[in-house]
Structures are given as C-alpha cells and as structure tokens.
Design a protein around this motif. Structure first.
Motif, PDB file in Angstrom:
ATOM      1  N   THR A  86      33.755 -38.502  41.505  1.00  0.00           N
ATOM      2  CA  THR A  86      33.707 -39.958  41.481  1.00  0.00           C
ATOM      3  C   THR A  86      33.847 -40.414  40.041  1.00  0.00           C
ATOM      4  N   GLY A  87      34.744 -41.363  39.825  1.00  0.00           N
ATOM      5  CA  GLY A  87      35.016 -41.884  38.495  1.00  0.00           C
ATOM      6  C   GLY A  87      36.280 -41.310  37.897  1.00  0.00           C
ATOM      7  N   ALA A  88      36.846 -42.054  36.946  1.00  0.00           N
ATOM      8  CA  ALA A  88      38.004 -41.615  36.152  1.00  0.00           C
ATOM      9  C   ALA A  88      39.268 -41.388  36.972  1.00  0.00           C
ATOM     10  N   VAL A  89      39.505 -42.253  37.975  1.00  0.00           N
ATOM     11  CA  VAL A  89      40.729 -42.112  38.776  1.00  0.00           C
ATOM     12  C   VAL A  89      41.640 -43.338  38.701  1.00  0.00           C
ATOM     13  N   SER A  90      41.282 -44.307  37.885  1.00  0.00           N
ATOM     14  CA  SER A  90      42.099 -45.513  37.806  1.00  0.00           C
ATOM     15  C   SER A  90      43.215 -45.319  36.775  1.00  0.00           C
ATOM     16  N   VAL A  91      43.518 -46.346  35.999  1.00  0.00           N
ATOM     17  CA  VAL A  91      44.654 -46.255  35.082  1.00  0.00           C
ATOM     18  C   VAL A  91      44.260 -46.488  33.623  1.00  0.00           C
ATOM     19  N   GLY A  92      42.975 -46.483  33.315  1.00  0.00           N
ATOM     20  CA  GLY A  92      42.529 -46.686  31.942  1.00  0.00           C
ATOM     21  C   GLY A  92      42.677 -45.423  31.107  1.00  0.00           C
ATOM     22  N   ARG A  93      42.396 -45.538  29.814  1.00  0.00           N
ATOM     23  CA  ARG A  93      42.587 -44.375  28.932  1.00  0.00           C
ATOM     24  C   ARG A  93      41.599 -43.250  29.208  1.00  0.00           C
ATOM     25  N   TYR A  94      40.479 -43.539  29.889  1.00  0.00           N
ATOM     26  CA  TYR A  94      39.520 -42.491  30.214  1.00  0.00           C
ATOM     27  C   TYR A  94      39.691 -41.963  31.645  1.00  0.00           C
ATOM     28  N   ASP A  95      40.637 -42.505  32.368  1.00  0.00           N
ATOM     29  CA  ASP A  95      40.809 -42.143  33.783  1.00  0.00           C
ATOM     30  C   ASP A  95      41.772 -40.976  33.907  1.00  0.00           C
ATOM     31  N   ARG A  96      41.233 -39.780  33.726  1.00  0.00           N
ATOM     32  CA  ARG A  96      42.070 -38.593  33.584  1.00  0.00           C
ATOM     33  C   ARG A  96      41.921 -37.575  34.704  1.00  0.00           C
ATOM     34  N   VAL A  97      41.094 -37.836  35.677  1.00  0.00           N
ATOM     35  CA  VAL A  97      40.840 -36.837  36.722  1.00  0.00           C
ATOM     36  C   VAL A  97      42.130 -36.409  37.443  1.00  0.00           C
ATOM     37  N   PRO A  98      42.959 -37.338  37.962  1.00  0.00           N
ATOM     38  CA  PRO A  98      44.181 -36.894  38.647  1.00  0.00           C
ATOM     39  C   PRO A  98      45.094 -36.055  37.749  1.00  0.00           C
TER      40      PRO A  98
END
Length: 197
Positions: free
Chosen positions: A109-121
C-alpha cells in the motif's frame, strides 16, 4: 440428508453448520485448499506505527491494520513486512526478500501513483513482474497495480486509506478470494423496496 445429496460444494467455506452436516452425513474427511499466504508492506516516509504519536508531517499507518484484518478475514495467513521507506533500493531489497518466501501474494500500500516517490510499480517491473492491471478509472482508488512474478501475485494499492480500501474491495478482494479457492467472490447486492404507508 438424502443419499447422494450435496452437502458442501467445491469452493464454499466450510462453516460450523457445514461441519455438522458433513458429520451427519458420515463424512469424516474433506479435501480443502491450503490457506494462502501473503506478506503485506506499507510504503512511505510519512508513516508512523502505533503507539508512537506522529510528529508534525507524519500520520498513523492505518492501512496495515485494515488490510491485515481484511486478509485474515478472507482466510489468508498474513505476515506484516513493515513500513518501507520511499527509496527504490529499499523497495527492491524488501521485494526480493519476499520473493524467496512462501507467499502466494505480495500486497503493498502506497507509492503507486505518479509522484516522484511513487515507485512501487517501476521496481516490480524492473524485477521482471508482468503487469496485468495498471491505473484504473476509479475515484477514490485510481492508483493500482497488479502483476505476476514467479508464480506469485503482486497487488499494489494506494496509500490513501479511502482509496486503498475502495480498490481493495472492488479489485483485490475478488482476486484474493479466487486464489483461496472460492467460487463466489462478489458480495451479493440486496435490493430493498420501500413501502409507503
């Protein structure tokens, strides 16, 4: 019970009532699915684990508790992997460790969007995961990622608690129920009629 009657169908949960019916029918052994296993990670430098009071700019990690309870309620064995920092190398190391574990699913959960910290994918794709579903048209809950890697499912949910649970209930829960061997994975809709007097 009539001879040859179906007591429990494949894919059904064996409830206490089903146990009684099986015993009444003389059935002393049934074939069941092994309880599936998941590891749960939360990501974000802003997360604080209770009982520590969050300082300014930090929030309680509520998703871990909600998702662990949800998964356990589905019959999954859940291991909590902790909070991961918003750094690709930390995500990669934790994900690689999880791939050597006995897990059927890795849930984050977390870090799946498009921001600079969203790196999970991106980290999962770099590890060789095959994306099945990416971002979805859902509000709240658009940030979502599901993939397969080494016979395991990867499910990445939003860090926003409302978005996390919305996407969990609509997308992740049916998948996890199916992986647990259930046939019925969608909750029935109950239509109510209002009678005016």
């Amino acid at each position: 019970l009539r001879e040859g009657a179906c007591v429990v169908e494949a894919g059904e949960v064996i409830t206490p009532g089903a146990v009684a019916a099986l015993v009444a029918g003389g059935v002393d052994e049934v074939l069941v699915h092994r309880r599936p296993r998941a590891i749960l990670f939360c990501t974000g430098d802003e997360l604080v684990e209770p009982p520590v009071t969050p300082p300014p700019g930090k929030v309680f990690n509520t998703n871990a508790f909600a998702l662990a309870a949800e998964l356990s309620g589905l019959g999954w064995e859940v291991e909590y992997g902790g909070v991961l920092p918003d750094r690709p190398e930390a995500l990669r190391a934790a994900f690689l460790r999880s791939l050597s574990g006995p897990y059927d699913a890795i849930v984050t959960t977390g870090a799946v969007s498009v921001g600079r910290y969203d790196r999970v994918p991106r980290v999962w794709l770099d590890l060789g995961a095959q994306k099945v579903v990416g971002r979805v048209d859902l509000k709240p809950g658009g940030p979502f990622f599901a993939a397969r890697l080494k016979q395991r499912w990867v499910v990445a949910l939003s860090g926003s608690p409302a978005a996390c649970l919305a996407t969990y209930h609509l997308l992740a829960r049916p998948l996890l129920l199916r992986l647990a061997g259930r046939k019925r994975v969608v909750r029935p809709v109950l239509m109510l009629s209002l009678i005016h007097i």
